[in-house]
Design a protein around this motif. Structure first.
Motif, PDB file in Angstrom:
ATOM      1  N   VAL A  38       0.843  -1.192   0.000  1.00  0.00           N
ATOM      2  CA  VAL A  38       0.000   0.000   0.000  1.00  0.00           C
ATOM      3  C   VAL A  38       0.882   1.247   0.000  1.00  0.00           C
ATOM      4  O   VAL A  38       1.777   1.384   0.835  1.00  0.00           O
ATOM      5  CB  VAL A  38      -0.940   0.003   1.220  1.00  0.00           C
ATOM      6  N   LYS A  39       0.585   2.151  -0.949  1.00  0.00           N
ATOM      7  CA  LYS A  39       1.312   3.412  -1.046  1.00  0.00           C
ATOM      8  C   LYS A  39       0.314   4.554  -1.158  1.00  0.00           C
ATOM      9  O   LYS A  39      -0.856   4.351  -1.477  1.00  0.00           O
ATOM     10  CB  LYS A  39       2.238   3.419  -2.270  1.00  0.00           C
ATOM     11  N   GLY A  40       0.792   5.788  -0.917  1.00  0.00           N
ATOM     12  CA  GLY A  40      -0.061   6.951  -1.043  1.00  0.00           C
ATOM     13  C   GLY A  40      -0.285   7.339  -2.485  1.00  0.00           C
ATOM     14  O   GLY A  40       0.558   7.097  -3.351  1.00  0.00           O
ATOM     15  N   GLY A  41      -1.457   7.957  -2.791  1.00  0.00           N
ATOM     16  CA  GLY A  41      -1.751   8.446  -4.127  1.00  0.00           C
ATOM     17  C   GLY A  41      -2.401   7.389  -5.004  1.00  0.00           C
ATOM     18  O   GLY A  41      -2.781   6.327  -4.511  1.00  0.00           O
ATOM     19  N   PRO A  42      -2.560   7.685  -6.303  1.00  0.00           N
ATOM     20  CA  PRO A  42      -2.008   8.851  -7.011  1.00  0.00           C
ATOM     21  C   PRO A  42      -2.805  10.139  -6.837  1.00  0.00           C
ATOM     22  O   PRO A  42      -2.293  11.231  -6.985  1.00  0.00           O
ATOM     23  CB  PRO A  42      -2.026   8.395  -8.470  1.00  0.00           C
ATOM     24  N   GLY A  43      -4.102  10.023  -6.525  1.00  0.00           N
ATOM     25  CA  GLY A  43      -4.936  11.205  -6.370  1.00  0.00           C
ATOM     26  C   GLY A  43      -5.019  11.644  -4.930  1.00  0.00           C
ATOM     27  O   GLY A  43      -4.497  11.004  -4.024  1.00  0.00           O
ATOM     28  N   PRO A  44      -5.693  12.793  -4.667  1.00  0.00           N
ATOM     29  CA  PRO A  44      -5.856  13.260  -3.295  1.00  0.00           C
ATOM     30  C   PRO A  44      -6.678  12.280  -2.460  1.00  0.00           C
ATOM     31  O   PRO A  44      -7.703  11.783  -2.913  1.00  0.00           O
ATOM     32  CB  PRO A  44      -6.566  14.606  -3.460  1.00  0.00           C
ATOM     33  N   ARG A  45      -6.185  12.010  -1.249  1.00  0.00           N
ATOM     34  CA  ARG A  45      -6.828  11.082  -0.302  1.00  0.00           C
ATOM     35  C   ARG A  45      -7.136   9.746  -0.967  1.00  0.00           C
ATOM     36  O   ARG A  45      -8.231   9.190  -0.855  1.00  0.00           O
ATOM     37  CB  ARG A  45      -8.087  11.712   0.306  1.00  0.00           C
ATOM     38  N   GLU A  46      -6.129   9.233  -1.673  1.00  0.00           N
ATOM     39  CA  GLU A  46      -6.218   7.913  -2.294  1.00  0.00           C
ATOM     40  C   GLU A  46      -5.001   7.082  -1.906  1.00  0.00           C
ATOM     41  O   GLU A  46      -3.936   7.623  -1.583  1.00  0.00           O
ATOM     42  CB  GLU A  46      -6.276   8.016  -3.821  1.00  0.00           C
TER      43      GLU A  46
END
Length: 454
Positions: A38-46
């Motif tokens: 699990v990684k942050g992004g690509p969009g806002p709050r995704e």
């Protein structure tokens, strides 16, 4: 993109059966280092979830592409899980909304294999008003050949079966029974190593030069110790333990000398306002005209003597203590009550300084909204007592919890240690953050009164 699964009450090929049997004895596992990461992004709050393979409760799942999942607004810890549903015979990736407390969220409907089951793969912290994930805790576990490895010790919160064993870093955790209760024990600690020697024999060796940040320490054959900055000898000790100056006066050298940890048969050391002496038990005393003013005991703690420290000239007007590393702590004050008085702060390395507030030192100055209504509601003042060995025992203290502020998006008021853990709180920043919030509330009340009175 779909997750292909085998094991939901249908025929299994010999190949799939071989994969499942390779993980026999484990409840959950992923297969590769990046599988279902699990990684942050690509969009806002995704968040994005990498493709890969995993198994749990007898089901083998393969994802062939990256999955994207949105998170709802707010400040909280969300749990990302692989959800296996025996009713629909499908596996999906689901985000379980948590609270401001760092904890794995558990769905009461997920009762286990054969019905509905959740395999945690990550814990994600969101902050109100922020579009990016503030922190991601990897909850995946890799199980093969009778062993299990995880990236974070929080996996112990869901691997609760007695007999579970998982390695996290240098720790080897095992779920066992003590006193009739199921507990986790780290079997990799030095105390649990069997057959180790009680002591190690000394080895013959010599140290001639030790490089430091500010220069180097050199020991001569006759036992003297010298500190060089560049080619100039700044200070040192002779082979009887007496401190002396070198070719550069000590007063012109910047930095600190941690006297709190000196011990040995030192002779009297003269200073401008008196003398320092070291007793045979390792304590250090500072004398002014024959009277002991202050000093350090042999544990490194500073204490006052027969002359109150408040009567001495200087900037320290009350006794302070030092940590084991010789750093100063405690209350500091200036003995000058005038417009030249400044607020003093202490860095994490023990460095003292004062807070400058003139616009001459600042740029990009702009108004700040301070606390949001949500942050104010989550701001909780608590009473507490210090643990053994930390602070004054039995004293009721009042304050806030650093971890709670960090979880609520108030990292600007939190001091983190060198491992990135919340350590202390800048209370002055918390107070400043209340000013815009109070002004907004006052304006709101005034507007309402104007309407009522109009």
């Amino acid at each position: 993109m779909t997750i292909e699964s085998v094991g939901y009450e249908r025929a299994i090929t010999y190949t799939d059966l071989g994969v499942l049997l390779s993980t026999t004895g484990s409840v959950y596992t992923v297969f590769g280092t990046t599988d279902f990461q699990v990684k942050g992004g690509p969009g806002p709050r995704e968040v994005s979830i990498s493709p890969g393979a995993a198994s749990g409760r007898g089901i083998y799942d393969v994802s062939d592409a990256t999955e994207i999942r949105p998170a709802a607004p707010g400040t909280r810890w969300d749990t990302v899980v692989l959800r296996r549903n025996w009713a629909t015979k499908t596996t999906d990736i689901v985000i379980l909304q948590g609270t401001a407390t760092k904890a794995i969220k558990k769905d009461p409907a997920a009762t286990g294999g054969g019905v509905l089951d959740d395999q945690p793969i990550a814990l994600v912290r969101w902050a109100s008003g922020q579009t990016a994930a503030q922190e991601i805790v990897d909850l995946r576990v890799w199980t093969r050949n009778g062993g299990a490895v995880a990236a974070d010790p929080m996996v112990r919160d869901y691997l609760t079966d007695i007999g579970s064993r998982v390695r996290v870093g240098s720790s080897l955790w095992e779920r066992t029974i003590q006193g009739g209760n199921a507990v986790w024990i780290d079997f990799a600690t030095w105390e649990r190593v069997t057959g180790k020697p009680e002591k190690f024999p000394p080895t013959d060796h010599t140290h001639t030069t030790i490089t430091t940040d500010g220069g180097k320490l050199t020991v001569t054959p006759n036992g003297t110790l010298s500190h060089f900055v560049g080619t100039a000898r700044v200070m040192g000790f002779n082979n009887k333990g007496v401190m002396d100056e070198g070719s550069v006066p000590i007063g012109r050298v910047t930095g600190t000398i941690p006297l709190s940890r000196l011990a040995g048969p030192f002779d009297l050391i003269a200073s401008e306002d008196g003398s320092w002496s070291v007793s045979p038990n390792g304590s250090i005393s500072h004398y002014v005209r024959g009277r002991r003013v202050s000093g350090f005991d042999n544990e490194g703690e500073m204490n006052a003597g027969t002359v109150p420290a408040s009567r001495l000239t200087g900037t320290v007007t009350r006794p302070v203590s030092t940590s084991g590393a010789g750093r100063f702590g405690g209350a500091w004050a200036n003995n000058i009550t005038s417009s030249t008085r400044r607020s003093v702060y202490m860095e994490g390395d023990g460095t003292l300084g004062h807070t400058a507030s003139s616009k001459r030192y600042k740029k990009r100055i702009k108004p700040w909204d301070g606390l949001t209504d949500e942050q104010f509601e989550l701001l909780m003042v608590v009473t507490y007592e210090w643990r053994e060995g930390i602070g004054e025992q039995g004293q009721i203290e009042v304050g806030v919890i650093a971890e709670e502020l960090a979880a609520n998006g108030m990292q600007w008021a939190v001091v983190f240690d060198d491992q990135g853990r919340p350590d202390s709180v800048n209370y002055d920043r918390v107070v400043l953050a209340l000013i815009p919030w109070i002004k907004r509330k006052v304006r709101s009340i005034e507007d309402r009164l104007a309407v009522l009175e109009g």
